[in-house]
Design a protein around this motif. Sequence first.
Motif, short mmCIF file in Angstrom:
data_model
loop_
_atom_site.label_atom_id
_atom_site.label_comp_id
_atom_site.label_asym_id
_atom_site.label_seq_id
_atom_site.Cartn_x
_atom_site.Cartn_y
_atom_site.Cartn_z
N ILE A 147 -7.17 3.83 -5.09
CA ILE A 147 -7.20 4.57 -4.15
C ILE A 147 -8.51 3.99 -3.26
O ILE A 147 -9.73 3.97 -3.65
CB ILE A 147 -7.55 6.02 -4.26
CG1 ILE A 147 -5.95 6.77 -4.69
CG2 ILE A 147 -8.15 6.86 -2.99
CD1 ILE A 147 -6.20 8.21 -5.08
N VAL A 148 -8.06 3.45 -1.88
CA VAL A 148 -9.35 2.93 -1.08
C VAL A 148 -9.69 3.85 0.10
O VAL A 148 -10.70 3.44 0.77
CB VAL A 148 -8.75 1.57 -0.76
CG1 VAL A 148 -8.60 0.64 -1.87
CG2 VAL A 148 -7.59 1.55 0.08
N GLY A 190 -1.11 10.67 -3.42
CA GLY A 190 -1.39 9.27 -3.20
C GLY A 190 -1.55 8.25 -4.33
O GLY A 190 -0.98 7.12 -4.37
N LEU A 191 -1.84 8.81 -5.62
CA LEU A 191 -1.73 7.96 -6.74
C LEU A 191 -0.09 7.81 -7.16
O LEU A 191 0.17 6.71 -7.57
CB LEU A 191 -2.23 8.81 -7.84
CG LEU A 191 -3.80 8.90 -7.86
CD1 LEU A 191 -4.29 9.96 -9.21
CD2 LEU A 191 -4.35 7.57 -8.21
N GLY A 192 0.86 8.78 -6.86
CA GLY A 192 2.05 8.40 -6.97
C GLY A 192 2.73 7.49 -5.88
O GLY A 192 3.67 6.53 -6.32
N ILE A 213 0.74 -1.49 -0.10
CA ILE A 213 -0.03 -0.02 -0.02
C ILE A 213 0.70 1.11 0.12
O ILE A 213 1.97 1.40 0.69
CB ILE A 213 -0.97 0.01 1.24
CG1 ILE A 213 -0.19 0.09 2.54
CG2 ILE A 213 -1.95 -0.98 1.01
CD1 ILE A 213 -1.10 0.25 3.76
N GLY A 214 0.30 2.37 -0.58
CA GLY A 214 0.98 3.67 -0.47
C GLY A 214 0.15 4.60 0.34
O GLY A 214 -1.04 4.65 0.28
N ILE A 215 0.82 5.46 1.12
CA ILE A 215 -0.12 6.23 2.05
C ILE A 215 0.43 7.87 1.94
O ILE A 215 1.82 8.20 1.96
CB ILE A 215 0.32 5.92 3.55
CG1 ILE A 215 -0.24 4.71 3.63
CG2 ILE A 215 -0.38 7.09 4.37
CD1 ILE A 215 -0.10 4.21 5.15
N ILE A 236 -4.43 9.70 2.33
CA ILE A 236 -5.06 8.98 1.20
C ILE A 236 -4.27 7.80 1.23
O ILE A 236 -3.12 7.65 1.42
CB ILE A 236 -4.77 9.91 -0.04
CG1 ILE A 236 -5.78 11.12 -0.07
CG2 ILE A 236 -5.08 9.11 -1.21
CD1 ILE A 236 -5.32 11.78 -0.98
N VAL A 237 -4.92 6.64 1.02
CA VAL A 237 -4.16 5.27 1.03
C VAL A 237 -4.64 4.50 -0.24
O VAL A 237 -5.64 4.47 -0.82
CB VAL A 237 -4.59 4.29 2.11
CG1 VAL A 237 -4.00 3.16 1.98
CG2 VAL A 237 -4.47 4.90 3.27
#
Length: 340
Positions: free
Chosen positions: A30-31, A320-322, A12-14, A22-23
């Motif tokens: 994005i969830v 977040g997308l990055g 996951i990215g935060i 944003i996760v």
Amino acid sequence: MSKIFSFIAGDIGIDLGTINTIVYADKKGIVINEPSVVAIDINTGEIVAVGQKAWDMIGKTPSNIVSMRPLEEGVISDYEITQAMLKYFIDKSVSGFSFLSPRVVVSIPSGITDVEKRAVEDAVLQVGARDVLLVEESIASAVGMGLPVYEPKGNMLVNIGGGTTEVAVISLGGIVCSKSIFIGGDKFNSLIIDHVKDEYELMIGYSTAEEIKLEIASAVDVEEDRVISVSGRDLVSGLPEKKDIKSKAISKLIRDQVYEIADGIKSVLERTPPELSADIMQNGIYLTGGSVKLKGLSQILAEAVSMPFTVDQEPMLSAGLGTGELIKKFNEIKKSRITK
């Protein structure tokens, strides 16, 4: 094979922001996009709510329930509360049972100290991540916008968030020069709250200040004095009151802050190597971050800096997308840093 992989949690990215977190979950997108707010019972120390539920409680709870934001100006101000918030978001993002915990990419302001970086890394590891990769918010945002950050070309990005404004020149996947300016949406809203208190003798909350900012405030000077009716507590009578708030004085306060951001952009341009400056002159400056919704912001920055600005179509989501895209380069980036 699919059964085996079902026991491995997706990475996951935060984007751990002052205002919103944003996760991004691998293969899902994005969830989570929720306020970075935690509600606490100060009598017991118990966490009552996190995220959107905690935000909805602000100003509507008994005196023992306090809603707080554990990050200030992009860095952790309360370590334990940040841990609780991260655990909530990570648990919510990783569905089902897994033997192997997720790897986590976290975007951070470029100007924070090594101690502050370590605090973020430790907080994420403590809540169950098996490995952590910290990336500068400017890099994450540029990747999220689809800019050619890994090419030998200069890309200038200005990210105006809730707590800070990040200005960076990026080339070959790294930051050539940068500056963190402690001005953002929070500062704008605080100025509005103080102005309404002083000029109208009315106490308003953060969400009302946000409404005023988006509805009537403008970074550029406009002839028309727009008006909005807002409710608050009258400081004289102590009773609920509704008053008409005018835009011109508020816009002037915010415009002064935007000029400070422009000065910060100029200072980074002055330190940019000539070859990269030529690229920036050709492509202009990219503008992103949750606070770019302010009317006239890109226009006044373009006039002050004498450069064209391109506004991101998804300014709140770019970082977040990055982080989601950088998940794919997790091992490559880690190896590169170890080599260095």
